[in-house]
Design an enzyme around this catalytic site. Structure first.
Site, PDB file in Angstrom:
ATOM      1  N   LEU A 132      -3.052  31.155 -37.750  1.00 32.48           N
ATOM      2  CA  LEU A 132      -3.307  29.900 -37.453  1.00 32.48           C
ATOM      3  C   LEU A 132      -3.744  29.462 -36.039  1.00 32.48           C
ATOM      4  O   LEU A 132      -3.120  30.001 -35.211  1.00 32.48           O
ATOM      5  CB  LEU A 132      -2.165  29.153 -38.161  1.00 32.48           C
ATOM      6  CG  LEU A 132      -1.492  29.256 -39.638  1.00 32.48           C
ATOM      7  CD1 LEU A 132      -0.168  28.612 -39.721  1.00 32.48           C
ATOM      8  CD2 LEU A 132      -2.856  28.651 -40.469  1.00 32.48           C
ATOM      9  N   ASP A 133      -4.327  28.418 -35.990  1.00 35.82           N
ATOM     10  CA  ASP A 133      -4.583  28.133 -34.422  1.00 35.82           C
ATOM     11  C   ASP A 133      -3.092  27.383 -33.759  1.00 35.82           C
ATOM     12  O   ASP A 133      -2.454  27.080 -34.700  1.00 35.82           O
ATOM     13  CB  ASP A 133      -5.722  26.766 -34.700  1.00 35.82           C
ATOM     14  CG  ASP A 133      -6.949  27.467 -34.901  1.00 35.82           C
ATOM     15  OD1 ASP A 133      -7.239  28.544 -34.994  1.00 35.82           O
ATOM     16  OD2 ASP A 133      -7.880  26.461 -35.465  1.00 35.82           O
ATOM     17  N   LYS A 134      -3.337  27.477 -32.569  1.00 35.76           N
ATOM     18  CA  LYS A 134      -2.071  26.861 -31.834  1.00 35.76           C
ATOM     19  C   LYS A 134      -1.745  25.740 -32.574  1.00 35.76           C
ATOM     20  O   LYS A 134      -0.361  25.419 -32.772  1.00 35.76           O
ATOM     21  CB  LYS A 134      -2.306  26.914 -30.476  1.00 35.76           C
ATOM     22  CG  LYS A 134      -1.327  26.424 -29.640  1.00 35.76           C
ATOM     23  CD  LYS A 134      -1.415  26.124 -28.221  1.00 35.76           C
ATOM     24  CE  LYS A 134      -0.642  25.547 -27.361  1.00 35.76           C
ATOM     25  NZ  LYS A 134      -0.916  25.341 -25.947  1.00 35.76           N
ATOM     26  N   THR A 136      -2.255  24.132 -35.273  1.00 40.22           N
ATOM     27  CA  THR A 136      -2.245  24.001 -36.750  1.00 40.22           C
ATOM     28  C   THR A 136      -0.814  24.401 -37.028  1.00 40.22           C
ATOM     29  O   THR A 136      -0.633  25.550 -36.885  1.00 40.22           O
ATOM     30  CB  THR A 136      -3.383  24.852 -37.408  1.00 40.22           C
ATOM     31  OG1 THR A 136      -4.886  24.349 -36.931  1.00 40.22           O
ATOM     32  CG2 THR A 136      -3.346  24.824 -38.778  1.00 40.22           C
ATOM     33  N   ARG A 231     -11.769  23.137 -39.020  1.00 39.28           N
ATOM     34  CA  ARG A 231     -12.165  22.213 -37.919  1.00 39.28           C
ATOM     35  C   ARG A 231     -13.655  22.266 -37.673  1.00 39.28           C
ATOM     36  O   ARG A 231     -14.238  20.940 -37.546  1.00 39.28           O
ATOM     37  CB  ARG A 231     -11.411  22.723 -36.676  1.00 39.28           C
ATOM     38  CG  ARG A 231      -9.804  22.749 -36.868  1.00 39.28           C
ATOM     39  CD  ARG A 231      -9.139  23.506 -35.741  1.00 39.28           C
ATOM     40  NE  ARG A 231      -9.378  22.977 -34.470  1.00 39.28           N
ATOM     41  CZ  ARG A 231      -9.032  23.535 -33.361  1.00 39.28           C
ATOM     42  NH1 ARG A 231      -8.653  24.659 -33.148  1.00 39.28           N
ATOM     43  NH2 ARG A 231      -9.396  22.909 -32.207  1.00 39.28           N
TER      44      ARG A 231
END
Length: 301
Positions: A132-134, A136, A231
């Site tokens: 997961l992105d930072k 998110t 995104r």
């Protein structure tokens, strides 16, 4: 680095392995995917065929991150057994150590609380099956042993594992739909991903959950797992995610530390029992606060 005659026609990753013999091919592949490596100033694929005129540059690679070390960091573990652990990751937490994020990551926390994790992704990314992105938040599954890692990775590859996200986007989205595009790293900004005329296929399904004045709450389901996929696809459909500092150029009227994107639901088969397991997490407080304000805005009209 210039390409010697003996390497003309050679794959980029193989060339770099010759230049960095102490690094694994997987390690080098991550360099290329992360945009650290450029050819003639542009990012390319690992299988890029080298030409005599190519100039290869390897950006700042700080080998401070040799090992992920255990750290006592609070995390929300929603499920754990001998094979896997499911965590509700908070916004702002990086999943694994990397350049500029040497510690304070989910992996550091898990190594302290869990101990042994699968070894397939090496000492930097132990147990990490997907990311997961930072900024998110939400559910992420981590493998505790190699057999579980293989099973979970295969489920993701075969699309047997369902990953469902909720996001608030700019504008009014009128109906459900899907986006299928080619996908790759942005040629002008290596920190970004982009829809391209060529590249890997990225497939996202979306469903409208709630419509507000100038905003829409959407459920996204990943059919592929490309970096920043939701995104980028949100921005591609001209409805970027609220609070996304990288892909949303509009001014955000809410006080946020990152995008309103939450990994809400995870459906998978247990690596050992093969039993279907469903995990679901509540939206973070800051996300709910924004939705509440938008509902009040509609009710007061």
């Amino acid at each position: 680095m210039e390409v010697n005659s003996e390497f003309i026609g050679c794959r980029l990753d193989k060339f770099l392995q010759e230049k960095y013999p102490d690094k694994t091919r997987s390690h080098i592949k991550h360099w290329i995917e992360d945009g650290v490596v450029t050819v003639n100033g542009e990012t390319v694929k690992a299988g890029y065929s080298l030409k005599k005129t190519d100039n290869i540059e390897v950006g700042e690679i700080i080998e401070k991150v040799v090992n992920a070390t255990p750290q006592d960091i609070p995390i929300d573990i929603v499920y754990e057994d001998d094979d896997m652990v499911v965590v509700n990751k908070s916004q702002g937490m990086v999943v694994h150590p990397a350049v500029k994020n040497y510690d304070g990551t989910l992996v550091n926390a898990l190594m302290h609380k869990i101990g042994n994790l699968s070894s397939i992704n090496g000492v930097i990314r132990p147990g990490i099956v997907h990311r997961l992105d930072k900024d998110t938040s939400g559910l992420i599954v981590v493998a505790k042993n190699d057999n579980s890692h293989v099973s979970l990775s295969e489920q993701i590859a075969k699309k047997d594992c369902r990953r469902i996200y909720w996001a608030l986007v700019d504008g009014i989205v009128k109906s459900d739909g899907e986006i299928i595009t080619n996908f790759g790293r942005d040629k002008k900004n290596r920190l970004k991903m982009a829809v391209l005329s060529e590249g890997k296929v990225a497939h996202t399904i979306y469903r409208v959950l709630e419509v507000f004045k100038n905003y829409t709450l959407i459920e996204f389901e990943l059919k592929t797992g490309r970096t920043h996929q939701i995104r980028v696809h949100s921005a591609y459909m001209h409805h970027p995610i609220v609070g996304d500092k990288l892909y949303n150029n509009s001014t955000c009227k809410f006080k946020l530390d990152g995008q309103l994107l939450h990994a809400k639901k995870l459906i998978l088969r247990h690596p050992t029992t093969n039993k279907e397991m469903v995990f679901e997490s509540e939206l973070p407080e800051y996300f709910e606060r924004v939705l509440k304000s938008l509902r009040l805005e509609i009710n007061h009209e």
